[in-house]
Write a protein that holds these residues in place. Sequence first.
Motif, PDB file in Angstrom:
ATOM      1  N   LEU A 143       7.051   5.572 -12.070  1.00 41.04           N
ATOM      2  CA  LEU A 143       8.544   5.664 -11.651  1.00 41.04           C
ATOM      3  C   LEU A 143       9.511   4.323 -11.598  1.00 41.04           C
ATOM      4  O   LEU A 143       8.982   3.452 -11.844  1.00 41.04           O
ATOM      5  N   PHE A 144      10.619   4.528 -11.759  1.00 42.23           N
ATOM      6  CA  PHE A 144      11.503   3.632 -11.807  1.00 42.23           C
ATOM      7  C   PHE A 144      11.936   3.257 -10.346  1.00 42.23           C
ATOM      8  O   PHE A 144      11.596   3.968  -9.346  1.00 42.23           O
ATOM      9  N   ILE A 145      12.609   2.113 -10.090  1.00 41.47           N
ATOM     10  CA  ILE A 145      12.492   1.820  -8.592  1.00 41.47           C
ATOM     11  C   ILE A 145      13.668   3.002  -7.683  1.00 41.47           C
ATOM     12  O   ILE A 145      13.224   3.250  -6.681  1.00 41.47           O
ATOM     13  N   LYS A 180      13.509   7.401  -3.483  1.00 45.47           N
ATOM     14  CA  LYS A 180      13.430   8.533  -3.017  1.00 45.47           C
ATOM     15  C   LYS A 180      12.518   9.059  -2.129  1.00 45.47           C
ATOM     16  O   LYS A 180      12.575  10.092  -1.353  1.00 45.47           O
ATOM     17  N   TYR A 181      11.189   8.838  -2.288  1.00 49.84           N
ATOM     18  CA  TYR A 181      10.055   9.180  -1.555  1.00 49.84           C
ATOM     19  C   TYR A 181       9.758   8.579  -0.483  1.00 49.84           C
ATOM     20  O   TYR A 181       8.984   8.761   0.208  1.00 49.84           O
ATOM     21  N   TYR A 182      10.637   7.406  -0.140  1.00 55.64           N
ATOM     22  CA  TYR A 182      10.508   6.988   1.194  1.00 55.64           C
ATOM     23  C   TYR A 182      11.270   7.570   2.297  1.00 55.64           C
ATOM     24  O   TYR A 182      12.367   8.252   1.772  1.00 55.64           O
ATOM     25  N   PRO A 183      10.774   7.570   3.566  1.00 57.54           N
ATOM     26  CA  PRO A 183      11.673   8.173   4.530  1.00 57.54           C
ATOM     27  C   PRO A 183      12.893   7.314   4.851  1.00 57.54           C
ATOM     28  O   PRO A 183      12.892   6.091   4.616  1.00 57.54           O
ATOM     29  N   GLU A 212       0.790  -1.187   0.093  1.00 61.67           N
ATOM     30  CA  GLU A 212      -0.094   0.184   0.129  1.00 61.67           C
ATOM     31  C   GLU A 212       0.982   1.196   0.076  1.00 61.67           C
ATOM     32  O   GLU A 212       0.481   2.131  -0.636  1.00 61.67           O
ATOM     33  N   ASP A 213       2.026   1.198   0.818  1.00 63.12           N
ATOM     34  CA  ASP A 213       2.834   2.326   0.781  1.00 63.12           C
ATOM     35  C   ASP A 213       3.573   2.704  -0.683  1.00 63.12           C
ATOM     36  O   ASP A 213       3.391   3.933  -1.111  1.00 63.12           O
ATOM     37  N   ILE A 214       3.707   1.578  -1.366  1.00 66.95           N
ATOM     38  CA  ILE A 214       4.287   1.714  -2.698  1.00 66.95           C
ATOM     39  C   ILE A 214       3.075   2.236  -3.588  1.00 66.95           C
ATOM     40  O   ILE A 214       3.509   3.483  -4.465  1.00 66.95           O
ATOM     41  N   TRP A 220       0.743   6.790  -6.897  1.00 68.32           N
ATOM     42  CA  TRP A 220      -0.409   7.600  -7.042  1.00 68.32           C
ATOM     43  C   TRP A 220      -0.171   8.980  -6.960  1.00 68.32           C
ATOM     44  O   TRP A 220      -0.542   9.586  -7.808  1.00 68.32           O
ATOM     45  N   ALA A 221       0.646   9.329  -5.970  1.00 69.70           N
ATOM     46  CA  ALA A 221       1.016  10.528  -5.886  1.00 69.70           C
ATOM     47  C   ALA A 221       2.165  11.299  -6.913  1.00 69.70           C
ATOM     48  O   ALA A 221       2.105  12.275  -7.203  1.00 69.70           O
ATOM     49  N   HIS A 222       2.789  10.201  -7.438  1.00 70.52           N
ATOM     50  CA  HIS A 222       4.068  10.827  -8.332  1.00 70.52           C
ATOM     51  C   HIS A 222       4.091  10.244  -9.710  1.00 70.52           C
ATOM     52  O   HIS A 222       4.913  10.644 -10.468  1.00 70.52           O
TER      53      HIS A 222
END
Length: 135
Positions: free
Chosen positions: A21-23, A28-31, A9-11, A16-18
């Motif tokens: 994407l490539f892996i 980069k969007y993960y804390p 779900e996090d992925i 959905w937000a960006h």
Amino acid sequence: MRKLTNKEEDIMRILWAHGDLFIQDLAKYYPDPKPHHNTLATQLGFLEEKGYVSREKFANAYRYHALVPESDFARQAVDLLVQKFYDSSYARMVSRFVKEEKMDLAQKMVMGTEYYAQKELIRNDMKMGLNTLDK
């Protein structure tokens, strides 16, 4: 739709937000601490098997795309919640929010107005021989 793990779900939320994407871009969007590339690749593989994402090859990397819109996922999540905790009754769910004062008067008025407007739309369509529920 099949159920997602929290990591999946996090992925999906990031996609959905960006967008596509490539892996390495997804990471980069993960804390911090960021998940390892292989972990993300595995999770994306599960999402692909479940029909939530597709991938397109670019040279030696894949770009991932969300196939399931966020609105469809949210609708399913709410439906499951209502089914599980409120015996499939949206009225029971709303009643609980009202009783627990989770909704203020303005929210109640908006819900009532929307309900009656939708009911009137259906009534008018039925008079004209249309079926609003098919839309």
